[in-house]
Design an enzyme around this catalytic site. Structure first.
Site, mmCIF file in Angstrom:
data_model
loop_
_atom_site.group_PDB
_atom_site.id
_atom_site.type_symbol
_atom_site.label_atom_id
_atom_site.label_comp_id
_atom_site.label_asym_id
_atom_site.label_seq_id
_atom_site.Cartn_x
_atom_site.Cartn_y
_atom_site.Cartn_z
ATOM 1 N N ASN A 100 -6.464 -2.613 1.688
ATOM 2 C CA ASN A 100 -6.397 -4.075 1.761
ATOM 3 C C ASN A 100 -7.802 -4.633 1.851
ATOM 4 O OD1 ASN A 100 -3.686 -4.710 1.737
ATOM 5 N ND2 ASN A 100 -3.446 -4.408 3.939
ATOM 6 N N ARG A 158 0.824 -1.218 0.000
ATOM 7 C CA ARG A 158 0.000 0.000 0.000
ATOM 8 C C ARG A 158 0.858 1.268 0.000
ATOM 9 N NH1 ARG A 158 -4.015 -0.377 4.715
ATOM 10 N NH2 ARG A 158 -2.193 -1.361 5.638
#
Ligand SMILES: [Zn+2]
Ligand SMILES: [Zn+2]
Ligand SMILES: [Zn+2]
Length: 744
Positions: free
Chosen positions: A31, A13
């Site tokens: 996520n 990320r």
């Protein structure tokens, strides 16, 4: 965009965040149970560049399986944000432990950095993972760092998407992290730099140190000091089995071994495995490190603690062998280390970050510039292997030697870290703990258990005992070997499988090991095998290559000439006993083992008569192989590969005073040539042209290289192991592919 694979807990990320900002894109990343989902908005060119670079620039730990793109309407955003994880059932793929990265090493060496010489420095891209995770979701409380609350400085880094420690679970610093400690019997415990100073002094002065690594304790001493290495060998009850060494850096490694580009890449890559390298003549390494072995197992420092062991004047090469008595599982717990390693180590360099599961060092060999895993453990486990065929939720328990097991579900298989030989209670317990941990991390709940067919394998008995009503399916040993190499290549369809190893239970009850199988995942046909010879006394025959040589001579109708090294190696009584045993067929199981044929030739050539560790005779024979281009010749009679003419040739050469290295080369070539002949026969009869090579014999570099070249020259496609070991440590993957496959 949905990205699946090993993309969580690996800095994916923050990577997406940085990439989007660099390209001037707005949007979000988060996520989800399915994987990482990113939405980006901006110019066509920037969006296209983003899609490309998500793949090409992914963080080192990430393994992208699939990328799915979908057009969504623009929302006119101006920012890029990282969303909190959304929970729910799903599959997070946990990353393995990773060697200290270059960025961390730079901070570690910088006196002005707050993590200067910090023994636990790590970041999003490096440090422990697999061995400290106690459960999911992967978050600090579910790791063994739970007992170390982040200090304000570390907490700031953890929360900052621009920081390279954003959401890195194992991070710490001298203010909030674990502490080094050195324990010496009868003395005060030392901490931090004092602990290091004492530890270092001990190494310089010929002591043996137990050092806590990522996946367990090592026993460590100066590799240049013959006396201390010999002492360690005695204390560990190790026989002649080689020790691995750790070199301070690449230069130090080059001083003791030959390193090519592929080997350098492996030594310095994120896994930092032990690489089996050709030892340099005159290398400053004590003979007792790897007696009679032309190779050295070498690795480079992969934790900050290792770096600290080398940063004072002192030994540049250290023996680094797993902290255990031979055959037992590696020790991971500090208290346990003090009791179980008593008498082995002079002092203990440990710390208060617990190791949740053991993980031994991985061992890799490079053959023809291609990786050949010998032990797949630290740095690799629990990376999943994507399967060519979907499987039911299943547990394949592997074999009893060099045990690893395998969990599978859908497209993925998770091969465990090295467990060990299942011959004692401690290893069986280690197996159970590792199995529960891997179930926890993968979420696989096995509906079926898969085992070897050997009725007395402990792994099989364990499965039967723990089946709880679930089906237990047996897979023939060599079929599993062939399926293992097929599966890692994602191969579909039939192959000509050569499964050469020491021992595997055959469908006729004999000890198989020189098998040519026409195989797919459904089944196999045994199209050829090494001719049966007696294996006198079972294990005794395995431990005494000279007896195997005499058995092979007996079976081939060749005399026990008293000038032969194998005959000379036996006392008169041993010869008489063996002769009676063979003539009367007492305790002589029939075997087609290729490993035992290597033992026989090794002994006949005068190389090794008594094996102190598994495959010693074959390893030493391989090590001597010269560049000689001659070859002995096998006979093929129906389904039998008859070694009698090979043995006659060996005897002739040995009696004529031909060098063992030449005998070795001619034997290896004979084997490569008969394999091509056999493969050509099957191709002519069945129209198959893909050959699969598996079984422990194919760890042999000389044979693997010669065989691959000869088969390729004859027009065959060759599948050989590059992701899982060729030995029984790769068996479980094949068991899974055979027995748990969802049939279409
Ligand atoms: Zn790092
Ligand atoms: Zn801190
Ligand atoms: Zn095997």
């Amino acid at each position: 965009m949905l990205v699946t694979g090993v993309v969580q807990g690996v800095g994916f990320r923050p990577f997406v965040y940085a990439l989007a900002r660099e390209l001037g894109l707005s949007g979000e990343v988060g996520n989800t149970p399915a994987g990482v989902v990113a939405e980006v908005e901006g110019s066509d060119a920037a969006v296209a560049a983003f899609a490309r670079r998500v793949l090409s620039d992914a963080p080192p730990l990430a393994v992208v399986s699939t990328v799915t793109e979908e057009y969504v309407s623009p929302v006119g955003g101006t920012e890029f944000v990282i969303l909190d994880s959304t929970g729910g059932p799903g599959r997070t793929l946990v990353a393995p432990d990773v060697a200290t990265c270059a960025d961390c090493l730079a901070e570690f060496a910088d006196p002005s950095d707050r993590r200067y010489r910090h023994p636990f420095i790590s970041c999003t891209n490096c440090g422990p993972r697999f061995t400290i995770i106690t459960g999911l979701p992967y978050d600090r409380p579910a790791t063994t760092m739970a007992g170390f609350p982040l200090c304000p400085d570390c907490a700031r880094e953890y929360a900052d998407p621009d920081d390279r420690r954003f959401h890195a679970q194992p991070i710490a610093c001298p203010a909030c992290g674990p502490r080094l400690q050195l324990v010496q019997p009868g003395l005060e415990t030392e901490y931090d730099e004092d602990a290091l100073a004492v530890a270092h002094g001990l190494l310089v002065n010929g002591g043996i140190l137990a050092v806590k690594g990522l996946g367990g304790f090592h026993l460590v001493c100066d590799a240049g000091d013959q006396a201390v290495v010999t002492t360690l060998r005695k204390r560990k009850d190790r026989g002649d089995k080689p020790f691995a060494v750790m070199a301070a850096d690449l230069d130090a490694a080059r001083r003791i071994a030959w390193i090519d580009a592929a080997e350098e890449e492996l030594l310095t890559g994120i896994q930092h495995p032990i690489v089996l390298l050709r030892r340099k003549a005159g290398a400053a390494v004590a003979e007792a490190v790897a007696p009679g072995n032309p190779d050295l197992g070498v690795m480079l420092p992969y934790t900050p603690i290792h770096q600290l062991l080398f940063d004072q004047p002192g030994p540049c090469v250290l023996v680094m062998t797993s902290g255990n008595l031979s055959g037992e599982p590696i020790v991971t717990d500090d208290d346990e280390a003090l009791s179980r390693l008593v008498g082995l180590a002079d002092a203990w360099l440990g710390h208060d970050r617990p190791i949740h599961v053991p993980c031994d060092d991985s061992v890799v060999r490079i053959v023809d510039k291609i990786e050949l895993p010998v032990r797949r453990s630290r740095g690799y486990a629990p990376f999943p292997i994507d399967l060519p065929v979907p499987v039911r939720p299943a547990l394949a328990v592997g074999g009893d030697l060099k045990n690893t097991f395998c969990l599978g579900d859908g497209q993925y298989a998770w091969l465990s870290a090295h467990v060990g030989d299942m011959d004692d209670l401690a290893t069986l317990e280690a197996f159970e703990r590792a199995e529960q941990h891997l179930e926890e991390l993968t979420g696989v709940r096995p509906e079926v258990l898969v085992t070897d067919k050997h009725p007395s394998y402990r792994s099989r008995q364990w499965a039967q005992l723990n089946a709880a009503g679930r089906p237990v399916i047996g897979v023939q040993h060599h079929h599993a070997h062939v399926a293992s190499v097929m599966a890692e290549h994602r191969h579909q369809g039939d192959v000509i499988g050569f499964a050469f190893d020491g021992t595997g239970y055959g469908d006729d009850g004999a000890v198989w090991g020189g098998e040519v199988l026409l195989a797919d995942y459904d089944g196999f046909e045994r199209v050829a095998h090494l001719k049966y010879v007696p294996l006198p006394g079972g294990d005794a025959g395995v431990r005494n290559p000279c007896r195997m040589a005499l058995s092979h001579l007996w079976a081939a109708g060749l005399a026990w000439d008293p000038r032969l090294p194998s005959v000379r190696a036996c006392a008169k009584a041993e010869l008489q006993l063996l002769w009676a045993q063979l003539e009367r067929d007492i305790a002589c199981a029939p075997t087609s083992s290729m490993g035992r044929l290597f033992d026989a030739v090794s002994s006949l050539a005068g190389v090794c008569h008594r094996a102190g560790y598994e495959a010693q005779a074959a390893i030493e024979l391989e090590g001597l192989a010269s560049e000689d281009r001659g070859a002995y010749e096998f006979a093929i009679t129906g389904e039998e590969i008859d070694p009698a003419p090979v043995l006659a040739g060996v005897v002739r050469d040995v009696l004529a005073g031909v060098e063992p290295g030449v005998v070795s080369a001619r034997f290896h070539r004979a084997l490569a040539e008969v394999m091509v002949t056999l493969a050509e026969r099957v191709r002519a009869g069945r129209g198959l042209s893909t050959v699969a090579l598996s079984g422990g014999v194919f760890v042999n570099r000389v044979l693997l290289s010669a065989t691959t070249a000869a088969l390729a020259a004859a027009g065959f496609t060759v599948l050989r192991h590059r992701r899982v070991p060729a030995t029984d440590a790769g068996l479980a993957l094949g068991q899974l592919a055979v027995a748990a496959r969802v049939r279409s």
